[in-house]
Write a protein that holds these residues in place. Structure first.
Motif, short mmCIF file in Angstrom:
data_model
loop_
_atom_site.label_atom_id
_atom_site.label_comp_id
_atom_site.label_asym_id
_atom_site.label_seq_id
_atom_site.Cartn_x
_atom_site.Cartn_y
_atom_site.Cartn_z
N UNK A 29 0.75 -1.16 0.10
CA UNK A 29 -0.04 -0.12 -0.21
C UNK A 29 0.99 1.38 0.06
N UNK A 30 2.20 1.32 0.35
CA UNK A 30 2.84 2.40 0.61
C UNK A 30 3.10 3.30 -0.55
N UNK A 167 11.08 7.80 4.38
CA UNK A 167 11.01 7.07 5.95
C UNK A 167 10.05 5.96 5.83
N UNK A 168 9.01 6.19 5.28
CA UNK A 168 7.78 5.42 5.49
C UNK A 168 8.41 3.88 4.91
N UNK A 169 9.15 3.84 3.76
CA UNK A 169 9.83 2.67 3.32
C UNK A 169 10.87 1.97 4.49
N UNK A 228 -8.15 -7.26 -9.78
CA UNK A 228 -8.31 -5.90 -10.54
C UNK A 228 -8.69 -4.77 -9.52
N UNK A 229 -9.43 -5.17 -8.77
CA UNK A 229 -9.89 -4.21 -7.92
C UNK A 229 -8.99 -3.87 -6.93
N UNK A 230 -8.30 -4.81 -6.40
CA UNK A 230 -7.47 -4.48 -5.28
C UNK A 230 -6.21 -4.04 -5.58
N UNK A 231 -5.65 -4.10 -6.88
CA UNK A 231 -4.36 -3.68 -7.41
C UNK A 231 -4.60 -2.07 -7.59
N UNK A 232 -5.88 -1.72 -8.15
CA UNK A 232 -6.40 -0.39 -8.32
C UNK A 232 -6.23 0.43 -6.86
N UNK A 233 -6.67 -0.21 -5.88
CA UNK A 233 -7.06 0.37 -4.68
C UNK A 233 -5.67 0.49 -4.00
N UNK A 234 -4.65 -0.43 -4.17
CA UNK A 234 -3.28 -0.15 -3.62
C UNK A 234 -2.55 0.92 -4.41
N UNK A 235 -2.89 0.92 -5.75
CA UNK A 235 -2.05 2.17 -6.41
C UNK A 235 -2.72 3.33 -6.50
N UNK A 236 -4.01 3.51 -6.59
CA UNK A 236 -4.71 4.58 -7.11
C UNK A 236 -5.81 5.18 -6.22
#
Length: 425
Positions: A29-30, A167-169, A228-236
């Motif tokens: 998610x970062x 620093x989050x990473x 597809x929905x999850x990866x959109x949520x993670x990135x966008x």
């Protein structure tokens, strides 16, 4: 159904693997959470940022397949440990001043390390719980992803706002190493493994037959839409809240938690309902196949409404519910595959399943980025991207509904194998 006792220590291992998945999804998610600061500092266009999101999945599937065959021969305990070390070390280069290429390469390496995570963790869980008791622990395992976001987003967002996205990473790298130490001390291999005598008596099924079975295809198709929905949520999702709807980074951090909170409820409910249905005599076709597929169709129809409402709270609510419903399919597919796959082949089959459905992660973030960049206005691009997501979800749910018949799959595969043997006899 016959009830086999659960080995002592099973729930301790389940909790450790829950934490394993928690770290896994915090890592994912970062980039999305820090999307706007990253795009600003590195001067990235939406298409380039979409490529960054997709890069995480470049080696994701390949690694999942390779490790899937490895865990058929090597204890999952050591494989899980090695993966977590890779995740942790891949985070630290981002602490310093970097360019787009370094960030891209580190995300590719991280994706290779995390690609097998869900499948190997599920395979490890199966060594601690008999078939009729697997749905609930798998649901808890899946909750690691939701809680990884729910707990990580406020903490990481605070670091991003008050210090820097770099620093989050670094924080994630340290947390990953903490899990490595805990697992090295407490992690164990489950006792419900195949003995030599069991292997001698078990009839192996050709991988071609397993991979072309309708339930395997149905699981891949259904989970592809959910991912597809999850990866959109993670990135966008967070960039949409900031750039599409005009919220601040701090507000977006809190809003970004909502889909995962709702999804967590859906996953736990699915695991509980599925297990209750099984104890009351429902077939796994109903208690797993139908229960996992229908929410995808409903979720897709909800997302299809997004372009027709005013920007604001209602749009966020529709996005939260529509995408959150997708979580049901993750709970039921691994147990369905475990129903008809021989134990000696299970690790590979579950990993290949994971490798195939996560290909959605390569496509979805980049497609959304390209659509946004070529739209007349950013909000129009987001709406087009979410409409594409809606179509993918409905189609994947319908395919799952048509193809998921795990209760009859093993008998059908065994009959096909006997028929093939008879032809060559």
């Amino acid at each position: 159904m016959t009830t086999q006792p659960t080995p002592k220590g099973a729930w301790k291992i389940t909790f450790l693997l829950f934490l394993f998945m928690l770290v896994n999804f915090a890592d994912k998610i970062v980039v999305g959470l820090a999307g706007v600061p990253i795009m600003t500092e590195l001067k990235l266009e939406p298409e380039s940022f979409g490529l960054l999101g997709s890069s995480f999945f470049l080696l994701f599937s390949i690694a999942a397949i390779i490790v899937g065959f490895i865990v058929n021969r090597i204890d999952t305990r050591w494989v899980l440990l090695a993966m977590a070390v890779i995740w942790s070390l891949a985070q630290f280069p981002m602490v310093g001043t970097i360019g787009f290429t370094t960030l891209l390469v580190c995300r590719v390496i991280l994706g290779a390390g995390e690609g097998p995570a869900g499948s190997v963790a599920a395979h490890a869980i199966f060594k601690w719980f008999p078939d009729e008791k697997r749905t609930l622990p798998i649901a808890i395992l899946s909750q690691g992803s939701a809680f990884g976001v729910i707990l990580a987003v406020p903490a990481l967002n605070w670091v991003i706002i008050n210090y820097s996205w770099h620093y989050a990473f670094g924080v994630l790298g340290v947390v990953g190493l903490m899990w490595v130490v805990a697992w090295a001390i407490l992690g164990k291999e489950g006792p419900l493994v195949q003995t030599a005598a069991m292997a001698a008596n078990e009839s192996r099924i050709p991988y071609f037959q397993l991979l072309t079975s309708r339930t395997f295809i149905g699981c891949v198709a259904a989970t592809f839409g959910a991912y597809w929905a999850l990866s959109l949520g993670l990135t966008w999702f967070t960039p949409f809240i900031v750039k599409g709807l005009g919220f601040s980074q701090q507000q977006a951090g809190f809003i970004s938690i909502l889909p995962w909170v709702f999804g967590a409820v859906i996953v736990l409910l699915t695991g509980w309902i599925s297990q209750v249905m099984l104890t009351r005599g429902f077939t796994t076709r109903g208690a797993r196949g139908v229960l996992g597929s229908v929410p995808l169709i409903v979720g897709g129809l909800i997302l299809a409404v997004l372009p027709h409402v005013a920007p604001g709270g209602l749009m966020i609510a529709l996005l939260v519910v529509g995408s959150g419903l997708c979580g049901s399919i993750y709970v039921v597919c691994a147990p369905m595959l475990g129903e008809f796959t021989p134990v000696s082949q299970r690790g590979a089959i579950i990993s290949i399943y994971g490798a195939l459905y996560t290909l959605a992660g390569i496509l979805a973030p980049y497609v959304m980025g390209a659509v946004i960049q070529n739209a007349a206005a950013p909000l129009d691009g987001y709406m087009t991207g979410f409409t594409i997501n809606a179509v993918v979800l409905v189609v994947s749910g319908l395919l799952g509904l048509a193809l998921l018949w795990p209760n009859t799959e093993r008998a059908r595969l065994a009959a096909g194998q006997e028929e093939a043997q008879a032809k060559f006899a």
